[in-house]
Write an enzyme that holds these catalytic residues in place. Structure first.
Site, PDB file in Angstrom:
ATOM      1  N   ASP A 269       1.031  -1.306   0.108  1.00  0.00           N
ATOM      2  CA  ASP A 269       0.147   0.091  -0.048  1.00  0.00           C
ATOM      3  C   ASP A 269       1.074   1.426  -0.227  1.00  0.00           C
ATOM      4  O   ASP A 269       1.908   1.049   0.362  1.00  0.00           O
ATOM      5  CB  ASP A 269      -1.126  -0.251   1.617  1.00  0.00           C
ATOM      6  CG  ASP A 269      -1.843   0.837   1.412  1.00  0.00           C
ATOM      7  OD1 ASP A 269      -1.993   1.579   0.878  1.00  0.00           O
ATOM      8  OD2 ASP A 269      -2.896   0.332   1.613  1.00  0.00           O
ATOM      9  N   TYR A 443      -4.669   3.754   2.328  1.00  0.00           N
ATOM     10  CA  TYR A 443      -5.921   2.823   1.838  1.00  0.00           C
ATOM     11  C   TYR A 443      -6.100   1.661   0.517  1.00  0.00           C
ATOM     12  O   TYR A 443      -7.675   1.894  -0.289  1.00  0.00           O
ATOM     13  CB  TYR A 443      -7.582   3.209   1.882  1.00  0.00           C
ATOM     14  CG  TYR A 443      -8.161   3.994   3.493  1.00  0.00           C
ATOM     15  CD1 TYR A 443      -7.416   3.126   4.596  1.00  0.00           C
ATOM     16  CD2 TYR A 443      -7.526   5.230   3.514  1.00  0.00           C
ATOM     17  CE1 TYR A 443      -7.192   3.556   6.099  1.00  0.00           C
ATOM     18  CE2 TYR A 443      -7.888   5.664   5.025  1.00  0.00           C
ATOM     19  CZ  TYR A 443      -7.576   5.390   6.203  1.00  0.00           C
ATOM     20  OH  TYR A 443      -7.304   5.830   7.524  1.00  0.00           O
ATOM     21  N   HIS A 444      -4.936   2.155   0.096  1.00  0.00           N
ATOM     22  CA  HIS A 444      -4.284   1.061  -1.561  1.00  0.00           C
ATOM     23  C   HIS A 444      -3.697   0.229  -1.197  1.00  0.00           C
ATOM     24  O   HIS A 444      -2.960   0.196  -1.791  1.00  0.00           O
ATOM     25  CB  HIS A 444      -3.892   2.225  -2.255  1.00  0.00           C
ATOM     26  CG  HIS A 444      -4.209   3.678  -2.362  1.00  0.00           C
ATOM     27  ND1 HIS A 444      -3.488   5.001  -2.538  1.00  0.00           N
ATOM     28  CD2 HIS A 444      -6.131   4.318  -2.116  1.00  0.00           C
ATOM     29  CE1 HIS A 444      -4.028   5.778  -2.572  1.00  0.00           C
ATOM     30  NE2 HIS A 444      -6.065   5.642  -2.012  1.00  0.00           N
ATOM     31  N   PRO A 445      -4.454  -1.480  -0.854  1.00  0.00           N
ATOM     32  CA  PRO A 445      -4.045  -2.123  -0.630  1.00  0.00           C
ATOM     33  C   PRO A 445      -4.065  -2.656  -2.008  1.00  0.00           C
ATOM     34  O   PRO A 445      -5.106  -3.194  -2.667  1.00  0.00           O
ATOM     35  CB  PRO A 445      -4.366  -3.535   0.384  1.00  0.00           C
ATOM     36  CG  PRO A 445      -6.148  -2.577   0.203  1.00  0.00           C
ATOM     37  CD  PRO A 445      -5.827  -1.296  -0.068  1.00  0.00           C
TER      38      PRO A 445
END
Ligand SMILES: Cc1cc2nc3c(=O)[nH]c(=O)nc-3n(C[C@H](O)[C@H](O)[C@H](O)COP(=O)(O)OP(=O)(O)OC[C@H]3O[C@@H](n4cnc5c(N)ncnc54)[C@H](O)[C@@H]3O)c2cc1C
Length: 506
Positions: A269, A443-445
């Protein structure tokens, strides 16, 4: 045996809504889209500012990471949308394709920039992302930082700052569910079942045949199954279905259909850390003088579609090189013209603003593993934050340059002093400690089912390797995260999945 659909898509998120809608539009047969969460018809989903209440609500999976070594053992919230529209229904709607050479750098056959660009264009034709109207004057001031003009949105291609573009229409959220799913439901053979959480997929002789819901109900697919449950959900479902690292599955008593060691690996992330500014009459916040504006905000939004309720909190930001002003951007800044608390409460008193810096191309990698074969038990999510010291050093340099840029911006009467960690925290050692204490993610997995050749769990045509009749269409297939926010690339992947599947399943 009668079948429930020709294709079943699991997960109605940013990519799944588009994959399902586009498969149906291409006339592949009956398409059934399953979503664990409820519908998205809730005012907080539509109002841009509503995300403040959606995060941590029942429309969020509310996952927690494993304690992160690089953060002194802290656990992070791993927010993921749980409703139609998926994370695209709780996100800030910031719209970036990424950098062109992000896709070239994936080095996956068929995914270089010229090959992905048409899919971005097709998605954007419906989403129509645009610069936000009515941004706070603090955000307007950012556009002067690198000499751009206010009508030019920043881009990760070169140093730039200003108002971002958003997938909003008339100051309302305009997600993949709005732009693709609902129109396709009306026009084509597409059914949607909300509140239908999937446990696993069952195979007959290596061919994906049916989906098992957590209540035990089975749904048959005659032609194929598409996993679009996101970077956390998709690898978890695949492992429960018997595809993953064989020893790990055996430990949990799951029968192995196909050993695939990289399922769940490569989780990463964008690591991020921020600076908080506070001062009287600065950004939006909870102060006595702003109470009337807050009281009027819902009505102002309702009748004019303007004001603080029209703000998705992040309104703009920048891309710049952390270490100097001649290199390519390697960090992104998200700027929030609201007072953001640093003491642990959701709503902070006072007026102020917040700016973060996050690493565009992190090197650290974590992994996702099951803790149980029971679908009601959350998986182990190890984000691997700061496992590579280069990520800390880039953030450290980025924080210093961010400070300089915040000092330079022409904020005028809205300028506020840095309140946290505060200007005294300035040595490299103290800033490294701030990163350890406060570092988080954007919050970008991505990456848990990377596509590629040979050992990759997913092929360049998005089929799960080693079995047939099952594909993956979501952010999990990205070999490496793009240099900016991940919603647009996830949608692009959903669009391309439908292209590939409609050709390959024929
Ligand atoms: C708080 C937040 C803010 C963000 N802000 C931005 C932003 O401003 N701009 C941006 O570009 N990106 C942003 N992102 C990231 C972006 O939204 C995601 O990268 C993108 O939505 C990922 O799409 P996806 O299709 O891979 O997964 P998702 O959109 O998460 O979709 C997965 C779907 O699958 C469903 N699902 C999962 N498991 C199951 C199961 N077992 N059975 C059935 N259904 C299941 C989920 O409920 C969900 O609907 C943000 C994310 C969050 C959480």
């Amino acid at each position: 045996m009668s079948t429930d659909a020709d294709f079943i898509v699991i997960g109605a998120g940013s990519a799944g809504c588009i994959a399902a809608a586009e498969l149906a539009r291409r006339g592949v047969g009956r398409v059934l889209l399953l979503e664990a969460g409820p519908s998205d018809s809730h005012p907080l989903v539509k109002i841009p500012f509503g995300l403040v209440w959606l995060m941590g609500s029942k429309r969020d999976w509310r996952f927690k990471s494993k304690p992160q070594k690089g953060l002194g053992g802290r656990q992070l919230n791993v927010h993921r949308g749980r409703m139609l529209g998926g994370s695209g229904s709780i996100n800030s709607m910031v719209w970036f394709r990424g950098r062109r050479d992000d896709f070239d750098g994936w080095n996956v056959n068929g995914w270089a920039w010229p090959e992905v660009e048409p899919a971005f264009e097709a998605v954007e034709a419906k989403l129509q992302p645009n610069q936000m109207i009515g941004v706070h004057p603090l955000v307007q001031a950012l556009s002067g930082l690198f000499g751009g003009n206010a009508n030019e949105a920043p881009t990760p291609e070169y140093e730039s700052a200003g108002t971002f573009r958003f997938n909003m229409r008339a100051a309302r959220r305009w997600s993949a569910a709005d732009a693709f799913l609902r129109p396709a439901q009306d026009a084509y053979d597409l059914k949607v079942r909300a509140d239908s959480e999937v446990d696993r997929v069952e195979f007959d002789d290596g061919q994906a045949k049916r989906v098992v819901l957590i209540d035990g109900m089975k749904l048959n697919a005659s032609r194929g199954i598409i996993l679009s449950a996101g970077s956390i959900g998709s690898p978890a479902i695949l492992m429960r279905s018997g595809i993953g690292p064989a020893a790990h599955l055996q430990e949990l008593g799951i029968a192995v259909i196909h050993g695939s060691n990289e399922v769940g690996e490569n989780l990463h992330d964008h690591p991020a850390v921020g600076l908080h500014f506070a001062g009287p009459r600065s950004g939006y916040g909870l102060t006595l003088s702003q109470l009337p504006a807050w009281a009027l905000a819902p009505f102002r939004y309702l009748f004019t579609r303007k004001g603080r309720f029209a703000s998705p909190t992040v309104e703009g930001g920048a891309f710049f090189n952390a270490r100097d002003d001649v290199g390519e951007p390697d960090v992104q800044c998200h700027f929030i013209p609201f007072m953001v608390d640093w003491k642990g409460s959701r709503f902070a008193h006072g007026s102020g603003y917040f700016a973060d810096v996050c690493v565009c191309r992190p090197k650290s990698r974590g992994r996702l593993r099951l803790t149980s074969a029971d679908p009601n038990v959350a998986p182990d999510i190890d984000l691997g934050l700061f496992q590579d010291p280069d990520d800390v050093e880039t953030l450290l340099a980025g924080l210093k340059r961010l400070r300089a840029l915040m000092n330079k911006a022409a904020f005028g009467k809205y300028r506020a002093p840095e309140a946290f960690p505060g200007p005294d925290v300035s040595s490299d050692e103290a800033l490294r400690q701030h990163i350890k204490n406060r570092g988080a993610t954007a919050y970008h997995p991505v990456g848990t089912l990377r596509m590629g050749e040979r050992t990759a769990p997913v092929t360049p045509r998005l089929a799960v390797a080693g079995v047939s009749g099952i594909w993956v269409a979501d952010a999990s297939v990205m070999p490496a995260v793009t240099s900016a926010n991940t919603n647009a690339p996830s949608m692009m992947i959903g669009y391309r999945a439908a292209e590939f599947i409609s050709e390959d399943a024929a």
